[in-house]
Design a protein around this motif. Structure first.
Motif, PDB file in Angstrom:
ATOM      1  N   LEU A 150       0.779  -1.140   0.144  1.00 38.67           N
ATOM      2  CA  LEU A 150      -0.025  -0.113  -0.050  1.00 38.67           C
ATOM      3  C   LEU A 150       0.799   1.154  -0.085  1.00 38.67           C
ATOM      4  N   ASN A 151       0.489   2.231  -0.798  1.00 31.15           N
ATOM      5  CA  ASN A 151       1.185   3.673  -0.688  1.00 31.15           C
ATOM      6  C   ASN A 151       0.891   4.277   0.827  1.00 31.15           C
ATOM      7  N   ASP A 152       2.098   5.257   0.851  1.00 24.38           N
ATOM      8  CA  ASP A 152       1.936   6.019   2.277  1.00 24.38           C
ATOM      9  C   ASP A 152       2.676   7.207   1.630  1.00 24.38           C
TER      10      ASP A 152
ATOM     11  N   THR B 210       7.417   6.374   3.391  1.00 21.95           N
ATOM     12  CA  THR B 210       8.217   5.542   3.242  1.00 21.95           C
ATOM     13  C   THR B 210       9.189   5.887   2.090  1.00 21.95           C
TER      14      THR B 210
ATOM     15  N   HIS C 153       2.828   3.836  -5.962  1.00 21.14           N
ATOM     16  CA  HIS C 153       3.020   5.268  -5.600  1.00 21.14           C
ATOM     17  C   HIS C 153       1.886   5.720  -6.223  1.00 21.14           C
TER      18      HIS C 153
END
Ligand code: TYC
Length: 102
Positions: A29-31, A34, A62
């Motif tokens: 999963l994107n954040d 990171t 992303h």
């Protein structure tokens, strides 16, 4: 094993049949925090991607928010998720990794 009588009196052989295991997608999963290079490293280290494949998957996550790292049997998928999340936390990154049935 396999030879059976039936009402016709003929002997028939039952073929051994192996069930295929259920498969699970491991997802990243994107954040916002990171680092991109860290995600690429995860894909190389735990999913055996080369630099080009790892970079493509990282950029997909992303841009789209989620992406598939690989498809595995239940226990292998579960182990990958644990390894990725542990490694990310040890490096103090919030990266999320999960699995779903294919
Ligand atoms: N969005 C992150 C950044 O801009 C990079 C990133 C990609 C983070 C994929 C998580 O699963 C991820 N640094």
């Amino acid at each position: 094993d396999g030879d059976g009588g039936n009402q016709t009196g003929l002997l028939t052989r039952t073929l051994p049949k192996t069930a295929r295991p259920s498969l699970y997608r491991v997802l990243l999963l994107n954040d916002d925090y990171t680092p991109m290079e860290f995600v690429v490293h995860i894909l190389e280290r735990f999913f055996h991607k080369n630099l080009e494949e790892a970079t493509q998957i990282m950029l997909h996550v992303h841009q789209k928010g989620v992406g598939v790292c690989g498809i595995f049997t239940y226990e292998v998928a579960e182990t990958k998720v644990t390894q990725v999340v542990d490694f990310a936390r040890r490096h103090q990154h919030p990266l999320q990794c999960t699995m779903e049935k294919e």
